[in-house]
Design a protein around this motif. Structure first.
Motif, PDB file in Angstrom:
ATOM      1  N   LEU A  25      73.064  37.825  67.350  1.00 45.90           N
ATOM      2  CA  LEU A  25      73.412  38.435  66.067  1.00 45.90           C
ATOM      3  C   LEU A  25      72.548  39.664  65.877  1.00 45.90           C
ATOM      4  CD1 LEU A  25      73.731  35.364  63.638  1.00 45.90           C
ATOM      5  CD2 LEU A  25      75.349  36.247  65.325  1.00 45.90           C
ATOM      6  N   GLN A  26      73.186  40.765  65.497  1.00 45.97           N
ATOM      7  CA  GLN A  26      72.484  42.046  65.397  1.00 45.97           C
ATOM      8  C   GLN A  26      72.876  42.757  64.115  1.00 45.97           C
ATOM      9  OE1 GLN A  26      72.529  44.551  68.991  1.00 45.97           O
ATOM     10  NE2 GLN A  26      73.079  46.276  67.689  1.00 45.97           N
ATOM     11  N   GLY A  27      71.860  43.226  63.359  1.00 41.52           N
ATOM     12  CA  GLY A  27      72.114  43.942  62.120  1.00 41.52           C
ATOM     13  C   GLY A  27      72.321  45.431  62.355  1.00 41.52           C
ATOM     14  N   SER A  28      73.133  46.043  61.507  1.00 45.43           N
ATOM     15  CA  SER A  28      73.439  47.465  61.680  1.00 45.43           C
ATOM     16  C   SER A  28      72.317  48.375  61.199  1.00 45.43           C
ATOM     17  CB  SER A  28      74.726  47.817  60.929  1.00 45.43           C
ATOM     18  OG  SER A  28      74.552  47.651  59.525  1.00 45.43           O
ATOM     19  N   LEU A  29      71.373  47.833  60.413  1.00 49.30           N
ATOM     20  CA  LEU A  29      70.317  48.663  59.820  1.00 49.30           C
ATOM     21  C   LEU A  29      68.936  48.366  60.403  1.00 49.30           C
ATOM     22  CD1 LEU A  29      71.383  48.506  56.046  1.00 49.30           C
ATOM     23  CD2 LEU A  29      72.033  50.201  57.773  1.00 49.30           C
ATOM     24  N   SER A  30      68.895  47.680  61.549  1.00 45.91           N
ATOM     25  CA  SER A  30      67.618  47.278  62.132  1.00 45.91           C
ATOM     26  C   SER A  30      66.971  48.393  62.936  1.00 45.91           C
ATOM     27  CB  SER A  30      67.824  46.063  63.051  1.00 45.91           C
ATOM     28  OG  SER A  30      68.288  44.957  62.321  1.00 45.91           O
ATOM     29  N   ASP A  31      65.664  48.270  63.140  1.00 45.63           N
ATOM     30  CA  ASP A  31      64.933  49.186  64.011  1.00 45.63           C
ATOM     31  C   ASP A  31      65.584  49.182  65.397  1.00 45.63           C
ATOM     32  OD1 ASP A  31      62.693  49.722  66.132  1.00 45.63           O
ATOM     33  OD2 ASP A  31      61.843  50.456  64.255  1.00 45.63           O
ATOM     34  N   PRO A  32      65.680  50.331  66.052  1.00 37.89           N
ATOM     35  CA  PRO A  32      66.352  50.415  67.354  1.00 37.89           C
ATOM     36  C   PRO A  32      65.779  49.503  68.429  1.00 37.89           C
ATOM     37  CG  PRO A  32      65.932  52.615  66.467  1.00 37.89           C
ATOM     38  CD  PRO A  32      65.222  51.648  65.570  1.00 37.89           C
ATOM     39  N   VAL A  33      64.551  49.047  68.285  1.00 40.18           N
ATOM     40  CA  VAL A  33      63.953  48.216  69.326  1.00 40.18           C
ATOM     41  C   VAL A  33      64.709  46.899  69.507  1.00 40.18           C
ATOM     42  CG1 VAL A  33      62.283  46.945  67.906  1.00 40.18           C
ATOM     43  CG2 VAL A  33      61.731  47.499  70.282  1.00 40.18           C
ATOM     44  N   PHE A  34      65.336  46.391  68.445  1.00 39.67           N
ATOM     45  CA  PHE A  34      66.014  45.094  68.545  1.00 39.67           C
ATOM     46  C   PHE A  34      67.335  45.176  69.310  1.00 39.67           C
ATOM     47  CE2 PHE A  34      63.198  44.599  64.797  1.00 39.67           C
ATOM     48  CZ  PHE A  34      62.385  43.609  65.314  1.00 39.67           C
TER      49      PHE A  34
ATOM     50  N   ILE B 147      68.350  43.283  72.952  1.00 40.30           N
ATOM     51  CA  ILE B 147      69.573  42.523  73.172  1.00 40.30           C
ATOM     52  C   ILE B 147      70.328  43.063  74.383  1.00 40.30           C
ATOM     53  CG2 ILE B 147      71.872  42.058  72.214  1.00 40.30           C
ATOM     54  CD1 ILE B 147      70.516  41.778  69.458  1.00 40.30           C
ATOM     55  N   ARG B 148      70.419  44.373  74.503  1.00 40.73           N
ATOM     56  CA  ARG B 148      71.102  44.947  75.672  1.00 40.73           C
ATOM     57  C   ARG B 148      70.406  44.541  76.970  1.00 40.73           C
ATOM     58  NH1 ARG B 148      71.554  49.480  72.191  1.00 40.73           N
ATOM     59  NH2 ARG B 148      69.768  50.521  73.160  1.00 40.73           N
ATOM     60  N   ARG B 149      69.097  44.509  76.954  1.00 42.28           N
ATOM     61  CA  ARG B 149      68.341  44.129  78.153  1.00 42.28           C
ATOM     62  C   ARG B 149      68.587  42.657  78.499  1.00 42.28           C
ATOM     63  NH1 ARG B 149      64.100  46.084  76.425  1.00 42.28           N
ATOM     64  NH2 ARG B 149      63.071  44.221  75.632  1.00 42.28           N
ATOM     65  N   LEU B 150      68.609  41.797  77.497  1.00 42.55           N
ATOM     66  CA  LEU B 150      68.839  40.374  77.737  1.00 42.55           C
ATOM     67  C   LEU B 150      70.264  40.114  78.229  1.00 42.55           C
ATOM     68  CD1 LEU B 150      66.997  38.901  74.638  1.00 42.55           C
ATOM     69  CD2 LEU B 150      66.392  38.468  77.030  1.00 42.55           C
ATOM     70  N   ARG B 151      71.214  40.869  77.734  1.00 39.81           N
ATOM     71  CA  ARG B 151      72.606  40.646  78.142  1.00 39.81           C
ATOM     72  C   ARG B 151      72.801  40.888  79.642  1.00 39.81           C
ATOM     73  NH1 ARG B 151      77.362  43.173  74.929  1.00 39.81           N
ATOM     74  NH2 ARG B 151      78.470  41.507  76.052  1.00 39.81           N
TER      75      ARG B 151
ATOM     76  N   PRO C 260      75.127  37.031  81.422  1.00 42.36           N
ATOM     77  CA  PRO C 260      76.494  37.561  81.407  1.00 42.36           C
ATOM     78  C   PRO C 260      77.443  36.784  80.511  1.00 42.36           C
ATOM     79  CG  PRO C 260      76.014  36.436  83.485  1.00 42.36           C
ATOM     80  CD  PRO C 260      74.709  36.575  82.762  1.00 42.36           C
ATOM     81  N   GLN C 261      77.108  35.534  80.183  1.00 44.15           N
ATOM     82  CA  GLN C 261      77.969  34.727  79.321  1.00 44.15           C
ATOM     83  C   GLN C 261      77.797  35.061  77.844  1.00 44.15           C
ATOM     84  OE1 GLN C 261      75.042  33.825  80.479  1.00 44.15           O
ATOM     85  NE2 GLN C 261      74.247  31.903  79.653  1.00 44.15           N
ATOM     86  N   ALA C 262      76.813  35.893  77.514  1.00 46.03           N
ATOM     87  CA  ALA C 262      76.467  36.143  76.114  1.00 46.03           C
ATOM     88  C   ALA C 262      77.456  37.085  75.439  1.00 46.03           C
ATOM     89  CB  ALA C 262      75.065  36.724  76.013  1.00 46.03           C
ATOM     90  N   LYS C 263      77.608  36.886  74.146  1.00 45.18           N
ATOM     91  CA  LYS C 263      78.383  37.811  73.324  1.00 45.18           C
ATOM     92  C   LYS C 263      77.510  38.281  72.166  1.00 45.18           C
ATOM     93  CE  LYS C 263      80.597  34.336  70.341  1.00 45.18           C
ATOM     94  NZ  LYS C 263      81.886  33.839  69.823  1.00 45.18           N
TER      95      LYS C 263
END
Length: 246
Positions: A191-200, A204-208, A212-215
């Motif tokens: 889950l990702q917020g639209s107003l969060s600091d770019p680090v988050f 998430i992109r790095r973990l994905r 590969p099964q993640a959404k």
């Protein structure tokens, strides 16, 4: 469903969301070691929190569980899924604070330096912790969710400031390892917020790449403390993730 709170938080910070989730799940909330009502012996490593979560699930006969990990709690949830996969049915990771140092934002670097100054030079743990709370829960549009909390909840977070700054030091070291993360095979939802600091979103992109099964589910109008910024949308997203993997 086990809710694992973030660094500096405690069970009350979930607000009304556990009650909303309880309509369809047995919901377990707790204060991690060193936080809230569990102050006392502090964890020397984040892995101790995963061991605690495993013991709790086993003691309550609650496995396999949907494990919802927010921020630093997302690190705990990943470690739990990697080391005790039989206890985790699925993961819901809310902006997990995993290896943020690998792709820091300007705010991350500035906050880290200011925290260290206030903690190690000024010896002011409360000021150091408050610095982190305001940055992590800030909005890209200005302001932050920490200052919007009731004063008693702000004080509840500041009451365990030492545990907060110690855990931030622990989280500065990459953990879990890439190999451990890649070993996770259960369903994963971010889950990702639209107003969060770019680090988050970077984390998430790095973990994905390792999962590969993640959404990813985007929640508009909220930042890192999504369960307080957008509680209805947060609950809906968590339940959708849980039901889709049941």
């Amino acid at each position: 469903m086990l809710l694992v709170h973030g660094t500096g938080a405690y069970s009350a910070i979930w607000g009304e969301t556990p009650g909303q989730l309880a309509g369809s799940h047995r919901v377990i909330v707790y204060d991690r070691r060193g936080f809230g009502a569990s102050q006392g012996t502090r964890a020397h490593h984040v892995h101790q929190h995963a061991q605690d979560a495993a013991a709790l699930l086993q003691h309550l006969g609650a496995a396999p569980a949907v494990v919802v990990g927010w921020s630093g709690g997302g690190v705990v949830a990943l470690d739990l899924a990697a080391t005790r996969p039989e206890l985790v049915g699925s993961l819901v990771l809310v902006e997990p604070a995993v290896s943020l140092i690998l792709a820091p934002s300007v705010g991350t670097v500035r906050t880290s330096a200011l925290m260290q100054f206030r903690w190690r030079i000024r010896r002011d743990e409360r000021a150091a912790a408050a610095t982190m709370y305001r940055w992590a829960n800030s909005y890209t549009t200005g302001g932050n969710a920490f200052d919007r909390l009731p004063l008693e909840e702000q004080e509840g977070m500041l009451a365990h400031s030492l545990s907060t700054v110690l855990e931030m030091d622990q989280l500065a070291r990459p953990f879990p390892s890439s190999k451990a993360v890649s070993s996770i095979v259960c369903p994963v939802t971010f889950l990702q917020g639209s107003l969060s600091d770019p680090v988050f979103p970077r984390a998430i992109r790095r973990l994905r790449r390792r999962l590969p099964q993640a959404k990813v589910v985007h929640i508009d109008g909220g930042a890192h403390m999504l369960h307080r910024d957008r509680p209805d949308e947060w609950v809906r997203a968590v339940l959708d993730a849980a039901h889709s993997t049941a």
